[in-house]
Design a protein around this motif. Structure first.
Motif, PDB file in Angstrom:
ATOM      1  N   MET A 155       5.258  10.852 -13.338  1.00  0.00           N
ATOM      2  CA  MET A 155       5.976  10.183 -12.437  1.00  0.00           C
ATOM      3  C   MET A 155       5.129   9.843 -10.962  1.00  0.00           C
ATOM      4  SD  MET A 155       9.500  11.868 -12.552  1.00  0.00           S
ATOM      5  CE  MET A 155       9.984  12.289 -10.723  1.00  0.00           C
ATOM      6  N   PHE A 156       5.240   8.945 -10.931  1.00  0.00           N
ATOM      7  CA  PHE A 156       4.815   8.553  -9.349  1.00  0.00           C
ATOM      8  C   PHE A 156       5.041   9.437  -8.034  1.00  0.00           C
ATOM      9  CE2 PHE A 156       3.510   5.598  -5.293  1.00  0.00           C
ATOM     10  CZ  PHE A 156       2.447   5.505  -5.498  1.00  0.00           C
ATOM     11  N   GLY A 157       6.217   9.181  -8.168  1.00  0.00           N
ATOM     12  CA  GLY A 157       6.714  10.420  -7.245  1.00  0.00           C
ATOM     13  C   GLY A 157       6.658  10.322  -6.032  1.00  0.00           C
ATOM     14  N   THR A 158       5.754  11.038  -4.842  1.00  0.00           N
ATOM     15  CA  THR A 158       5.774  11.245  -3.715  1.00  0.00           C
ATOM     16  C   THR A 158       3.997  10.922  -3.733  1.00  0.00           C
ATOM     17  OG1 THR A 158       5.289  13.613  -3.359  1.00  0.00           O
ATOM     18  CG2 THR A 158       7.087  12.421  -2.330  1.00  0.00           C
ATOM     19  N   ALA A 159       3.331  10.617  -5.338  1.00  0.00           N
ATOM     20  CA  ALA A 159       2.102  10.331  -4.277  1.00  0.00           C
ATOM     21  C   ALA A 159       0.887  11.415  -3.904  1.00  0.00           C
ATOM     22  CB  ALA A 159       1.838   8.488  -4.008  1.00  0.00           C
ATOM     23  N   ALA A 160       1.819  12.331  -4.297  1.00  0.00           N
ATOM     24  CA  ALA A 160       1.046  14.015  -3.607  1.00  0.00           C
ATOM     25  C   ALA A 160       0.307  13.982  -5.022  1.00  0.00           C
ATOM     26  CB  ALA A 160       2.157  15.063  -2.823  1.00  0.00           C
ATOM     27  N   GLU A 212     -13.259  18.212  -2.468  1.00  0.00           N
ATOM     28  CA  GLU A 212     -13.672  18.529  -1.566  1.00  0.00           C
ATOM     29  C   GLU A 212     -12.907  17.782  -0.180  1.00  0.00           C
ATOM     30  OE1 GLU A 212     -16.606  20.306  -0.927  1.00  0.00           O
ATOM     31  OE2 GLU A 212     -17.404  20.634  -3.212  1.00  0.00           O
ATOM     32  N   ARG A 213     -12.778  17.061  -0.175  1.00  0.00           N
ATOM     33  CA  ARG A 213     -12.007  16.403   0.759  1.00  0.00           C
ATOM     34  C   ARG A 213     -10.950  16.112   1.134  1.00  0.00           C
ATOM     35  NH1 ARG A 213     -16.575  13.328   0.490  1.00  0.00           N
ATOM     36  NH2 ARG A 213     -15.514  11.462   0.107  1.00  0.00           N
ATOM     37  N   PRO A 214      -9.668  16.789   1.319  1.00  0.00           N
ATOM     38  CA  PRO A 214      -7.910  16.730   0.540  1.00  0.00           C
ATOM     39  C   PRO A 214      -7.609  16.322   2.053  1.00  0.00           C
ATOM     40  CG  PRO A 214      -8.896  19.154   1.341  1.00  0.00           C
ATOM     41  CD  PRO A 214     -10.151  18.704   1.251  1.00  0.00           C
ATOM     42  N   GLY A 215      -6.946  15.014   2.198  1.00  0.00           N
ATOM     43  CA  GLY A 215      -6.191  14.760   3.215  1.00  0.00           C
ATOM     44  C   GLY A 215      -5.414  13.402   2.980  1.00  0.00           C
ATOM     45  N   VAL A 216      -4.771  12.621   3.507  1.00  0.00           N
ATOM     46  CA  VAL A 216      -4.230  11.400   3.554  1.00  0.00           C
ATOM     47  C   VAL A 216      -4.887  10.007   3.194  1.00  0.00           C
ATOM     48  CG1 VAL A 216      -1.883  10.498   4.473  1.00  0.00           C
ATOM     49  CG2 VAL A 216      -2.259  12.777   4.351  1.00  0.00           C
ATOM     50  N   ASN A 229       1.214  -0.965  -0.317  1.00  0.00           N
ATOM     51  CA  ASN A 229       0.505   0.009  -0.107  1.00  0.00           C
ATOM     52  C   ASN A 229       0.870   1.322  -0.157  1.00  0.00           C
ATOM     53  OD1 ASN A 229      -2.363  -1.667  -0.147  1.00  0.00           O
ATOM     54  ND2 ASN A 229      -3.076  -1.231   2.621  1.00  0.00           N
ATOM     55  N   PHE A 230       0.123   1.792  -0.790  1.00  0.00           N
ATOM     56  CA  PHE A 230       1.004   3.394  -0.238  1.00  0.00           C
ATOM     57  C   PHE A 230       0.057   4.249   0.559  1.00  0.00           C
ATOM     58  CE2 PHE A 230      -1.123   6.190  -3.702  1.00  0.00           C
ATOM     59  CZ  PHE A 230      -1.819   5.088  -4.318  1.00  0.00           C
ATOM     60  N   LEU A 231       1.346   5.901   1.201  1.00  0.00           N
ATOM     61  CA  LEU A 231       0.236   6.767   1.065  1.00  0.00           C
ATOM     62  C   LEU A 231      -0.235   7.580   0.515  1.00  0.00           C
ATOM     63  CD1 LEU A 231       1.532   6.861   5.108  1.00  0.00           C
ATOM     64  CD2 LEU A 231      -0.568   6.084   4.276  1.00  0.00           C
ATOM     65  N   CYS A 232      -1.337   8.367   0.146  1.00  0.00           N
ATOM     66  CA  CYS A 232      -1.637   9.315  -0.918  1.00  0.00           C
ATOM     67  C   CYS A 232      -2.133  10.732  -0.347  1.00  0.00           C
ATOM     68  CB  CYS A 232      -2.065   8.567  -1.214  1.00  0.00           C
ATOM     69  SG  CYS A 232      -3.313   9.688  -2.925  1.00  0.00           S
ATOM     70  N   GLY A 233      -1.465  11.797  -0.719  1.00  0.00           N
ATOM     71  CA  GLY A 233      -1.709  13.119   0.421  1.00  0.00           C
ATOM     72  C   GLY A 233      -2.766  13.647  -1.350  1.00  0.00           C
ATOM     73  N   ILE A 234      -3.986  13.875  -1.187  1.00  0.00           N
ATOM     74  CA  ILE A 234      -4.683  14.313  -1.968  1.00  0.00           C
ATOM     75  C   ILE A 234      -4.995  16.037  -2.045  1.00  0.00           C
ATOM     76  CG2 ILE A 234      -6.729  13.750  -1.795  1.00  0.00           C
ATOM     77  CD1 ILE A 234      -7.525  13.822  -4.567  1.00  0.00           C
ATOM     78  N   SER A 235      -4.632  16.960  -2.575  1.00  0.00           N
ATOM     79  CA  SER A 235      -4.766  18.672  -1.730  1.00  0.00           C
ATOM     80  C   SER A 235      -4.873  19.028  -3.517  1.00  0.00           C
ATOM     81  CB  SER A 235      -2.974  19.386  -1.861  1.00  0.00           C
ATOM     82  OG  SER A 235      -2.163  19.169  -2.446  1.00  0.00           O
ATOM     83  N   GLY A 236      -5.955  20.524  -3.471  1.00  0.00           N
ATOM     84  CA  GLY A 236      -6.098  21.434  -3.586  1.00  0.00           C
ATOM     85  C   GLY A 236      -7.407  21.234  -4.015  1.00  0.00           C
ATOM     86  N   HIS A 237      -7.326  21.340  -5.436  1.00  0.00           N
ATOM     87  CA  HIS A 237      -8.969  22.043  -5.346  1.00  0.00           C
ATOM     88  C   HIS A 237      -9.903  20.866  -5.369  1.00  0.00           C
ATOM     89  CE1 HIS A 237      -8.108  26.084  -7.814  1.00  0.00           C
ATOM     90  NE2 HIS A 237      -8.402  25.983  -6.463  1.00  0.00           N
TER      91      HIS A 237
END
Ligand SMILES: Cc1cc2nc3c(=O)[nH]c(=O)nc-3n(C[C@H](O)[C@H](O)[C@H](O)COP(=O)(O)O)c2cc1C
Ligand code: SF4
Ligand code: FES
Lengths: 156, 441
Positions: free
Chosen positions: B316-321, B253-257, B243-251
């Motif tokens: 790139m997959f990068g840091t999954a951010a 509704e529910r940003p989070g990790v 599994n990986f941790l994905c931080g989703i941010s920006g525009h």
């Protein structure tokens, strides 16, 4: 002058964590900044150089490289507003403008009453709770200008 | 989306999850006990990590077991050996390691101990970015508790294995997340990356064998010991396991990790985890893995999130951010902010990077302000191609060039329109954005 003994005794313990004493320089700069008025004066840098057996210019060069080290006096409170991508997408510039209005400090400067300094900073790792600001080392997240104003007004 | 079998974030919502008592009550330090009491040979631990095909979570996705095997044979090389944990987390959009450090610090400590055992390192440094004061304090408290319980220090749990873990704060420089910049910084110097080779395993901290790993990477290790490589491989895709941790941010509704298995799509993350694009708007573009990865247009939203698939999609997959932009966002403005960052953070050793990041920043800046020229689009491309790939000491130059090239590739028409109109119709009022950073001193 020399560093206060409360600091040197802490540093004496820190340097033992590394095979080379100099490695404790950045933690030491943090300790001095925290305990000696929120900035690193030329005197503090010289004292640290003496402690580590380095040339003052060497210590200055390290301190200058790192954005968290402040080489000029600042206001009683330091407000750092993140202006990187995730925060700017959620209103960081409006937040910053309001912070300047509430504190009376220009970006990169100090308010005339000496209470606040305001700076822009890069991504603080609070992107999922943007926009954010850091007040004296504490993160405040999920901000809007009104919440930020309340937080700043309650600062002593 | 199939149900997620969470392990990385399994403990973070427990009350007092940061304490030794709670960690122990939920299986904590069992991997360390197993390794030391059985005992396992150090090579056995490395073998499990190799078999699991765990890839680094710090951005580059390098195979962790392979990296560990570069450490020289201690029988032939008597130098001290170090493990450095990269907790600098400063790639824009990335906010995942912080969750582990603040809310499950013992998980990282146990990972450090088991990994150090595998590499026969007797000293671990955790390099935490200076602004993460809560992470620092929680980890320090966890180390103190663990030391008290005989889990850190001399002869751990009565075995022959001794290991010290020291905390070390950074001071706000992004470049210290680059592994050789990190080592310079840890040695008390400016964070100027070192030319490679030599690689850290041959000559790292104080010229001794060193391995640098990301927080989330090392956090996986105790689970590999307890549950095995086959369990891990069953979670992900062929080339990206676990599994990986994905931080989703920006525009959104529910940003989070969020914790997810490799193989979910960007759309699933956006819609099912983050509640979709905010305000009922449409998706315009997204960074899949932090601002150093190529910007992808909305049409790529069905990309599978694993290293190979995101690469095939041109990023790139990068840091999954994941950083999400809605239809109202200005690409020129996004890129001004992005390049302002790399301009500010370039350490200045390489001329292509020092000058290139500033040029790219200034060009995007003038496009936003309606002062761009038509030839600026080609200039962006030729500058970026002069900076990367692999033309400089470290990959910060690539990190600036890659998003630039992708923005011009996918959004050339929008950038050209700003030039033609003499203004950026989508730009929001941020005229104060500085031409150069105020001196931070
Ligand atoms: C400019 C730059 C910044 C980086 N910042 C980080 C960071 O903040 N955290 C991190 O873990 N890796 C960062 N990396 C990647 C590290 O160099 C290194 O690949 C990583 O820590 C290795 O750990 P892993 O194999 O466990 O992923 C950065 C790389 C570059 C080029
Ligand atoms: S590429 Fe940029 S950040 Fe990296 S060493 Fe060269 S100048 Fe410094
Ligand atoms: S972009 Fe502001 S905290 Fe990451």
């Amino acid at each position: 002058m020399a560093l206060p003994q409360t600091i040197t005794s802490e540093l004496d313990a820190l340097v033992t964590h590394y095979p080379d004493r100099r490695a404790a320089l950045i933690p030491a700069l943090h300790r001095c900044q925290e305990q000696l008025g929120g900035w690193l004066s030329p005197q503090t840098l010289e004292d640290l150089a003496a402690y580590f057996g380095l040339e003052p210019v060497e210590v200055f060069g390290v301190a200058f490289f790192y954005p968290m080290f402040r080489l000029r006096p600042r206001g009683r409170h330091l407000v750092s507003v993140c202006h990187n991508v995730s925060c700017s997408l959620r209103g960081a510039e409006q937040l910053l403008e309001h912070v300047c209005k509430v504190t009376g400090a220009p970006v990169g400067g100090t308010s005339p009453d000496g209470r606040f300094s305001v700076v822009r900073v890069e991504c603080q790792g609070a992107c999922a709770n943007a926009p954010m600001l850091d007040l004296d080392g504490t993160f405040h997240e999920d901000l809007d200008p009104e919440r930020a104003e309340r937080i700043l007004r309650s600062a002593p | 989306m199939k149900r997620v079998d969470r392990y990385l974030l399994a403990r973070v919502d427990l009350p007092d999850s940061h304490t030794l008592a709670v960690y122990r009550a939920h299986g904590g330090y069992q991997a360390l006990e197993q390794v030391l009491r059985k005992p396992w040979k150090p090579e056995q631990v490395t073998q499990v990590v190799k078999d699991s095909a765990l890839r680094g979570r710090g951005g580059a996705g390098f195979l962790t077991g392979l990296k560990w095997s570069f450490m020289p044979d201690p029988a032939k090389d008597p130098r001290p050996r170090y493990l450095a944990i990269n907790a600098d987390e400063s790639e824009p959009g990335t906010c995942k390691d912080r969750v582990l450090m603040e809310r499950d610090p013992h998980g990282l400590i146990e990972g450090c101990l088991v990994s150090a055992y595998a590499m026969r390192a007797s000293t671990v440094y955790i390099y935490v970015r200076g602004e993460y004061r809560v992470s620092y304090a929680r980890l320090q408290a966890a180390i103190d508790e663990a030391r008290e319980a005989g889990l850190v220090g001399r002869r751990i749990l009565g075995s022959d294995f001794s290991c010290e873990i020291w905390m070390h704060p950074g001071a706000g420089a992004y470049i210290c997340g680059e592994e050789t910049g990190l080592m310079e910084s840890l040695e008390g110097k400016r964070g100027h990356p070192r030319p490679k080779p030599p690689f850290p395993a041959a000559s790292g901290l104080w010229r001794s064998p060193t391995t640098v790993n990301n927080v989330e990477t090392i956090f996986n290790v105790p689970f590999l010991v307890l549950r095995g490589a086959d369990w891990f491989k069953a979670l992900g895709t062929k080339g990206s396991t676990g599994n990986f941790l994905c931080g989703i941010s920006g525009h959104v509704e529910r940003p989070g990790v969020y914790e997810l298995p490799f193989g979910v799509t960007a759309r699933e993350i956006l819609e099912q985890c983050a509640g979709g694009v905010w305000k009922g708007r449409r998706l315009k573009a997204f960074f899949p893995g932090g601002s150093s990865t190529g910007l992808l247009p909305a049409s790529s939203v069905d990309v599978v999130m694993d290293h190979d698939s995101v690469k095939a999609a041109g990023s790139m997959f990068g840091t999954a951010a994941m950083i999400v932009l809605d239809e109202t966002a200005s690409i020129a403005q996004l890129m001004e902010v992005t390049l302002r960052f790399y301009d500010h953070e370039s350490c200045g050793q390489c001329s292509q990077c020092r000058e290139g990041t500033e040029w790219l920043h200034q060009i995007f800046r003038r496009i936003v302000r309606g002062q761009g020229r038509m030839q600026d689009l080609d200039l962006l491309v030729s500058l970026a191609n002069g900076m990367a790939p692999a033309k400089t000491i470290c990959a910060l130059a690539d990190a600036a060039a890659i998003p630039t090239l992708s923005a011009v590739k996918h959004f050339r028409a929008e950038l050209e329109q700003c030039v033609r109109l003499g203004r950026d119709p989508l730009a929001t009022a941020t005229a104060q954005s500085p031409e150069h950073h105020e001196a931070h001193a």
